[in-house]
Design a protein around this motif. Structure first.
Motif, short mmCIF file in Angstrom:
data_model
loop_
_atom_site.label_atom_id
_atom_site.label_comp_id
_atom_site.label_asym_id
_atom_site.label_seq_id
_atom_site.Cartn_x
_atom_site.Cartn_y
_atom_site.Cartn_z
N ASP A 296 0.83 -1.21 0.00
CA ASP A 296 0.00 0.00 0.00
C ASP A 296 0.87 1.26 0.00
O ASP A 296 0.49 2.29 -0.58
CB ASP A 296 -0.92 0.03 1.24
CG ASP A 296 -2.01 -1.03 1.15
OD1 ASP A 296 -2.02 -1.78 0.14
OD2 ASP A 296 -2.82 -1.13 2.09
N ASP A 297 2.03 1.17 0.68
CA ASP A 297 2.94 2.33 0.68
C ASP A 297 3.51 2.55 -0.72
O ASP A 297 3.61 3.68 -1.20
CB ASP A 297 4.07 2.10 1.69
CG ASP A 297 3.55 2.14 3.13
OD1 ASP A 297 2.62 2.93 3.39
OD2 ASP A 297 4.04 1.36 3.97
N ILE A 298 3.86 1.44 -1.38
CA ILE A 298 4.40 1.54 -2.75
C ILE A 298 3.34 2.15 -3.69
O ILE A 298 3.66 3.01 -4.52
CB ILE A 298 4.83 0.14 -3.25
CG1 ILE A 298 6.11 -0.32 -2.53
CG2 ILE A 298 5.01 0.09 -4.76
CD1 ILE A 298 7.37 0.42 -2.91
N VAL A 299 2.09 1.72 -3.54
CA VAL A 299 1.03 2.24 -4.41
C VAL A 299 0.91 3.76 -4.22
O VAL A 299 0.79 4.51 -5.20
CB VAL A 299 -0.32 1.53 -4.12
CG1 VAL A 299 -1.47 2.24 -4.83
CG2 VAL A 299 -0.25 0.08 -4.57
N LYS A 300 0.98 4.20 -2.95
CA LYS A 300 0.90 5.65 -2.71
C LYS A 300 2.05 6.37 -3.41
O LYS A 300 1.88 7.46 -3.97
CB LYS A 300 0.92 5.95 -1.21
CG LYS A 300 -0.44 5.69 -0.56
CD LYS A 300 -0.41 6.13 0.90
CE LYS A 300 -1.32 5.25 1.73
NZ LYS A 300 -0.84 5.01 3.08
N GLY A 301 3.23 5.77 -3.36
CA GLY A 301 4.38 6.36 -4.05
C GLY A 301 4.17 6.42 -5.56
O GLY A 301 4.51 7.42 -6.21
#
Ligand SMILES: O=C(O)[C@H]1O[C@H](OP(=O)(O)OP(=O)(O)OC[C@H]2O[C@@H](n3ccc(=O)[nH]c3=O)[C@H](O)[C@@H]2O)[C@H](O)[C@@H](O)[C@@H]1O
Length: 412
Positions: A296-301
């Motif tokens: 989910d952090d990667i998607v936000k990035g």
């Protein structure tokens, strides 16, 4: 002395017949060449969908933003992959137009990719079955939808597999990237491109945390070398054609719907089956560590990179001015030893792992990764919020649900 007329006529007819004969042979050879050229590798599926009016309608519908406000129209390559699926879903949730592209190769269990495809179909995202090495297909997609952005996630992943199948890395990560950029540079308007590089470009560097300013000229695997090549290729297309390009260096991404070839996934499978797992360690029993980063952090990035990407400046293959060229680390900034990862999994699965500890072979692995994310924080608003314990808990819940309760087999 003049030759009799019938002899000249005979020669004339004979040479015409010869010409026709050799022309037929030549045309036949050209036809054979095209039928067997790599571009025709997915030509049967291409012929199938190019002849299918329903296919065009599905692409156009999927590429349409839900509202004018959600104006992005994004082509996501590698859409049935782990990161691709999550990015497509997130873009669609906020109303963007999204068309997926994936070749559904068999590097790992294709049924998992098909399950991700079904998930996206329910979210109204259509995935085209095709290859980035197919320029005819790519051009067709750009004819149907004026993509504002390309999120390029299609790649041959995996560090260690590069020793078994080096050609697949060159085919997807180098040739495939060039094929995509060729079509993007000629598109009118040119899209802005965000693509997946890798933490592995830091290779044998020992200075931590890894910063975008550090050298990236000592890759330790062919996988890393092809990602580094991608960064240089991006520079060229930015310089010559004015394409806006952003590379994201992902740090060991994990989570639900993940990749079965990765350690956290295969350890889970083997621990549950009471099979031994191999843990690599460095010299002097050094515990290998990774900056594991939750999906989910990667998607936000990724979304942050798409939203801050400036427009490409060229059109129809001609540069009109300097364009944006960026590269960012997307990591978690807290490396965890692989031993600790196994401990967390043991607790979550309530099963003791049968560990075999071996010295790390020369397999392309590096001893540790650790991201400095201050640049992404400043420019993309990137701020990872999920620690390994929390993220693995979510992964294990998904894994048990997907493989146990739904009765699916993990053919990893
Ligand atoms: O950050 C990245 O750029 C890369 O992250 C991962 O590569 P890796 O970090 O090697 O991820 P895993 O394959 O899950 O391995 C994680 C750790 O477990 C270790 N490992 C792996 C497998 C195994 O059987 N035993 C073992 O100890 C590896 O040495 C490594 O330290 C992905 O697989 C790459 O595609 C990605 O680009």
């Amino acid at each position: 002395m003049d030759k009799p007329l019938y002899i000249n006529r005979f020669r004339y007819h004979f040479s015409i017949t010869k010409l026709v004969f050799w022309t037929c042979i030549f045309l036949g050879l050209i036809l054979l060449f095209f039928l067997h050229s790599p571009h025709s590798s997915s030509s049967s599926s291409q012929r199938r969908f190019l002849a299918d009016p329903d296919w065009e309608i599905r692409v156009i519908k999927s590429g349409k933003p839900r509202s004018r406000a959600g104006g992005l129209k994004v082509l996501v390559t590698g859409a049935a992959g782990f990161v691709g699926t999550h990015v497509c879903a997130a873009l669609r949730r906020r109303g963007n137009g999204v068309v997926g592209l994936d070749n559904f190769n068999a590097y790992y269990d294709p049924s998992l990719k098909q399950a991700r495809r079904s998930l996206l179909e329910r979210a109204d995202v259509f995935i085209v079955d095709g290859d980035i090495n197919n320029p005819t297909l790519l051009k067709k997609l750009f004819d149907l939808v004026q993509f504002t952005h390309v999120m390029h996630l299609a790649a041959q992943a995996g560090v260690r597999y590069a020793m078994k199948n080096p050609a697949s890395y060159v085919h997807s990560n180098v040739a495939g990237f060039v094929s995509l950029l060729e079509v993007c540079k000629s598109a009118n308007p040119q899209p802005a491109i965000v693509w997946a590089s890798s933490s592995s470009v830091y290779g044998l560097n020992t200075k931590v945390p890894f910063s975008e300013k550090d050298r990236t000229d000592q890759p330790s695997s062919l996988y890393a070398a092809t990602k580094k090549a991608g960064e240089e290729i991006a520079h060229t297309y930015n310089h010559i054609y004015g394409l806006s390009i952003t590379g994201l260096r992902f740090f060991t991404v994990y989570g639900p719907w993940g990749r079965p070839d990765m350690a956290y996934f295969s350890f889970t499978k083997d621990i549950l089956k009471r099979k031994p797992i191999t843990i690599f360690e460095g010299p002097d029993h050094f515990s290998v560590a990774r900056d594991f980063t939750y999906i989910d952090d990667i998607v936000k990035g990724c979304l942050g990179a798409l939203d801050t990407a400036k427009k490409s400046t060229g059109s129809g293959g001609v540069k009109k001015g300097p364009a944006q060229l960026r590269v960012f680390n997307l990591g978690n900034t807290s490396p965890v030893p692989v031993n600790k990862l196994v401990n967390i999994l043991e607790k979550l699965l309530k099963v003791k792992a049968k560990k075999i500890v071996l010295p790390m072979p020369a397999n392309g692995d590096v001893l540790f990764t650790h991201a400095n994310i201050s640049l992404a924080q400043r420019e993309l608003g990137y701020k990872p919020t999920t620690d390994l314990q929390t993220g693995l808990k979510k992964f294990v819940r998904w894994y048990l649900d997907y493989y146990t309760r739904s009765g699916k087999k993990s053919n990893v």
